[in-house]
Enzyme design. Structure first.
Site, mmCIF file in Angstrom:
data_model
loop_
_atom_site.group_PDB
_atom_site.id
_atom_site.type_symbol
_atom_site.label_atom_id
_atom_site.label_comp_id
_atom_site.label_asym_id
_atom_site.label_seq_id
_atom_site.Cartn_x
_atom_site.Cartn_y
_atom_site.Cartn_z
ATOM 1 N N LYS A 139 0.838 -1.214 0.000
ATOM 2 C CA LYS A 139 0.000 0.000 0.000
ATOM 3 C C LYS A 139 0.868 1.257 0.000
ATOM 4 C CE LYS A 139 -1.824 1.713 4.133
ATOM 5 N NZ LYS A 139 -1.533 3.112 4.366
ATOM 6 N N ASN A 140 1.890 1.256 0.885
ATOM 7 C CA ASN A 140 2.641 2.496 1.072
ATOM 8 C C ASN A 140 3.685 2.746 -0.009
ATOM 9 O OD1 ASN A 140 1.031 3.004 3.227
ATOM 10 N ND2 ASN A 140 2.529 2.390 4.786
ATOM 11 N N CYS B 122 -4.885 7.461 9.565
ATOM 12 C CA CYS B 122 -5.191 6.879 10.875
ATOM 13 C C CYS B 122 -4.897 7.868 11.997
ATOM 14 C CB CYS B 122 -4.358 5.615 11.067
ATOM 15 S SG CYS B 122 -4.886 4.284 9.995
ATOM 16 N N ARG C 159 0.477 13.838 13.894
ATOM 17 C CA ARG C 159 0.809 13.720 12.475
ATOM 18 C C ARG C 159 0.863 15.083 11.741
ATOM 19 N NH1 ARG C 159 -1.743 8.443 9.810
ATOM 20 N NH2 ARG C 159 0.338 8.293 8.956
ATOM 21 N N ASP D 44 4.531 -0.161 12.256
ATOM 22 C CA ASP D 44 3.324 -0.836 11.756
ATOM 23 C C ASP D 44 3.338 -2.352 12.023
ATOM 24 O OD1 ASP D 44 2.084 1.519 10.258
ATOM 25 O OD2 ASP D 44 4.103 1.457 9.463
ATOM 26 N N ARG E 152 -8.962 -0.581 3.830
ATOM 27 C CA ARG E 152 -8.131 0.480 3.248
ATOM 28 C C ARG E 152 -6.735 -0.053 2.933
ATOM 29 N NH1 ARG E 152 -7.220 4.942 7.236
ATOM 30 N NH2 ARG E 152 -5.399 5.051 5.909
HETATM 31 N N1 EPU Z 1 6.261 14.055 11.556
HETATM 32 C C1 EPU Z 1 6.296 15.359 11.955
HETATM 33 N N2 EPU Z 1 6.224 16.336 10.996
HETATM 34 C C2 EPU Z 1 6.107 16.045 9.675
HETATM 35 C C3 EPU Z 1 6.079 14.694 9.266
HETATM 36 C C4 EPU Z 1 6.158 13.708 10.237
HETATM 37 O O1 EPU Z 1 6.400 15.661 13.145
HETATM 38 O O2 EPU Z 1 6.046 16.976 8.851
HETATM 39 C C5 EPU Z 1 6.312 12.981 12.564
HETATM 40 C C6 EPU Z 1 5.001 12.195 12.638
HETATM 41 O O3 EPU Z 1 4.039 12.838 13.429
HETATM 42 C C7 EPU Z 1 5.455 10.863 13.183
HETATM 43 C C8 EPU Z 1 6.845 10.702 12.585
HETATM 44 O O4 EPU Z 1 7.278 12.008 12.198
HETATM 45 O O5 EPU Z 1 5.547 10.942 14.579
HETATM 46 C C9 EPU Z 1 6.936 9.780 11.397
HETATM 47 O O6 EPU Z 1 5.999 10.168 10.424
HETATM 48 P P1 EPU Z 1 6.196 9.849 8.877
HETATM 49 O O7 EPU Z 1 6.151 11.140 8.130
HETATM 50 O O8 EPU Z 1 7.377 8.970 8.686
HETATM 51 O O9 EPU Z 1 4.878 9.024 8.571
HETATM 52 P P2 EPU Z 1 3.896 9.143 7.342
HETATM 53 O O10 EPU Z 1 4.633 9.384 6.094
HETATM 54 O O11 EPU Z 1 2.750 10.030 7.702
HETATM 55 C C10 EPU Z 1 4.068 6.617 6.688
HETATM 56 C C11 EPU Z 1 3.088 5.501 6.538
HETATM 57 C C12 EPU Z 1 2.630 5.032 7.910
HETATM 58 C C13 EPU Z 1 3.845 4.590 8.705
HETATM 59 C C14 EPU Z 1 4.868 5.745 8.790
HETATM 60 C C15 EPU Z 1 6.142 5.339 9.474
HETATM 61 C C16 EPU Z 1 2.012 6.021 4.465
HETATM 62 C C17 EPU Z 1 0.782 6.461 3.739
HETATM 63 N N3 EPU Z 1 1.939 5.965 5.779
HETATM 64 O O12 EPU Z 1 3.329 7.670 7.339
HETATM 65 O O13 EPU Z 1 1.807 3.899 7.675
HETATM 66 O O14 EPU Z 1 3.441 4.230 10.001
HETATM 67 O O15 EPU Z 1 5.186 6.190 7.448
HETATM 68 O O16 EPU Z 1 6.743 4.290 8.813
HETATM 69 O O17 EPU Z 1 3.027 5.691 3.851
HETATM 70 C C18 EPU Z 1 -0.119 2.616 7.785
HETATM 71 O O18 EPU Z 1 0.186 2.172 6.678
HETATM 72 O O19 EPU Z 1 -1.050 2.158 8.481
HETATM 73 C C19 EPU Z 1 0.619 3.750 8.327
HETATM 74 C C20 EPU Z 1 0.190 4.483 9.336
#
Ligand code: EPU
Length: 434
Positions: free
Chosen positions: A23-24, A117, A122, A308, A416
């Site tokens: 998915k990601n 989620c 976030r 995850d 999803r």
């Molecule tokens: N963060 C910030 N500021 C930002 C961006 C991130 O503070 O501008 C923080 C977040 O709040 C979090 C941490 O940094 O505490 C990591 O966030 P990251 O940006 O890496 O996560 P993401 O890109 O929003 C993706 C996956 C998540 C997975 C995380 C970590 C997707 C669509 N989602 O989220 O997957 O947990 O990376 O590997 O790729 C899932 O698939 O169920 C899921 C939640």
């Protein structure tokens, strides 16, 4: 569509399951296809809700998107708007990645409020700060973003050091940098396999992009990108979930398509707690030989133990002899789901201290990010509502070993991210309806 699953526990999962595309990776790669007006074909695209929403979003921007089986072709030559409509607001987190494609095509991007989620605050400050440093002007009001490119019409390369190796921020900068003027360096970047996969697609499309030492991506902007065909990597979260479920239920499951190279940390931890596995040419066989042992697990960015994987693994630890710890260092608040597990009989306490061997960025900040699990505790069936995607799968896993029949609602959330979950569990012998 049925939003409820009933599972009667106590049956070991046995047999073979094929893991779907990630998915990601797939959702980001669909977005990358907007960077060219030539067709981009993605294979091994999972049939899941987040992919459907992303495909609809691209269609809403004027791209032609067609699916045949697991192959999706995007032809973005007819893209006709820089605005993602409100219909996609709060559905998932993909719209934020559209800055790069929309700014390079139209010089403007209008992005609605994000969903995804509820597993912490976030924020997206890393994304917007990085894009601003590349010259974008970004205004935000009521969660909606409006971005424009600087005079000259193009973003420019620069050196960006992310405060944390964020997956989304790294992808966002990559998608913007491939067509920016000059070289962009992303330091302290995320290097998850899904990001490698995105980089591979971008390279196939004509980008110049490489991973340097110390979590650094270097991207030399090019004038234009072209069409490509790419196969999405298997979903290592789904693969891990089935491996954990196999060990937990005292089953024996061959997970076709699972890749050891993407799951080293999971497999190490599985072995530490008493799970066994065999690496096959096209997958991984997971099974159990003895009792489950307690452990300390700390989530981290790649190559660490994925956040995850934490939820199904925690269910495994409820069956371990002794005290186990899960220290969540990626999200500040990802244990809300454990309340329902306590209802099922698990002994889990959540603490704000950094338990384990690492001090993480949540130290002394009062975030409930460490779990203490005392086991083994038999689980009993319950009626539970799914709060988020990964917690949702872990509830299914808990129900698989619980005594009695559990009713799990909010299954739409699981759909999803997991393809044909009921069908796959049935194939493995689970007593599941839904
Ligand atoms: N963060 C910030 N500021 C930002 C961006 C991130 O503070 O501008 C923080 C977040 O709040 C979090 C941490 O940094 O505490 C990591 O966030 P990251 O940006 O890496 O996560 P993401 O890109 O929003 C993706 C996956 C998540 C997975 C995380 C970590 C997707 C669509 N989602 O989220 O997957 O947990 O990376 O590997 O790729 C899932 O698939 O169920 C899921 C939640």
């Amino acid at each position: 569509m049925n939003d409820m699953i009933r599972i009667t526990g106590g049956i070991p999962l046995k047999g073979e399951v094929r893991v779907s595309g990630a998915k990601n990776a797939a959702t980001k790669e669909l977005v990358a296809a907007l960077l060219t007006s030539e067709p981009v074909t993605l294979k091994n695209v999972p049939e899941i809700g987040d992919v459907d929403v992303t495909m609809e979003m691209l269609q809403g921007l004027g791209a032609k998107v067609e699916r045949t089986g697991d192959t999706v072709t995007v032809d973005a030559s007819g893209m006709n708007t820089s605005s993602v409509t409100d219909a996609f607001s709060k559905k998932n987190r993909i719209p934020i990645l559209l800055f790069g494609p929309l700014l390079s095509r139209f010089g403007k991007a209008e992005i609605p409020a994000l969903g995804g989620c509820k597993i912490g605050q976030r924020p997206v400050d890393f994304h917007t700060d990085a894009l601003r440093s590349m010259g974008a002007k970004i205004d935000c009001s009521n969660g909606e973003y409006i971005a424009t490119v600087p005079e000259g019409g193009r973003l420019h390369g620069t050196v960006i050091e992310l405060p944390f190796p964020s997956v989304g921020a790294t992808e966002n900068v990559m998608l913007a940098a491939v067509l920016a003027k000059g070289t962009t360096v992303i330091k302290n970047a995320a290097i998850e396999p899904e990001i490698h996969d995105l980089a591979m697609l971008l390279q196939s499309m004509g980008a110049i992009i490489q991973l340097d030492v110390n979590r650094t991506w270097i991207i030399e902007g090019v004038e234009s990108l072209h069409g490509a065909t790419h196969r999405v990597i298997p979903d290592r979260i789904e693969a891990a979930s089935f491996a954990i479920a196999a060990v937990l239920t005292k089953g024996d499951v061959t997970i076709r398509g699972a890749r050891q190279e993407h799951m080293l940390s999971l497999l190490n931890n599985l072995r530490r707690v008493g799970g066994e596995f065999e690496i096959l040419e096209d997958g991984i066989r997971a099974f159990r030989t003895g009792d489950i042992k307690s452990a300390t697990v700390e989530t981290d960015v790649h190559p660490g133990f994925m956040t995850d994987w934490q939820q199904p693994f925690l269910i495994l630890l409820t069956q371990a002899h002794g005290v186990s710890i899960v220290h969540e260092t990626v999200y500040e608040n990802r244990f809300g789901y454990t309340e329902a597990l306590r209802k099922m009989g698990a002994n889990i306490q959540i603490q704000t201290a950094c338990l384990g061997s690492k001090d993480c960025r949540y130290k002394n900040r009062n975030h409930p990010h460490s779990a203490v699990i005392v086991g083994p505790t038999p689980l009993k069936a319950a009626d539970i509502e799914i709060p988020d995607l990964r917690a949702g799968f872990s509830y299914l896993v808990a129900a698989l070993i619980a005594e009695g029949t559990s009713t799990i609602t909010g299954v739409e959330i699981i759909k999803r991210g997991y393809e044909n979950i009921v069908g796959k569990l049935k194939e493995l012998g689970a007593k599941v309806e839904g």
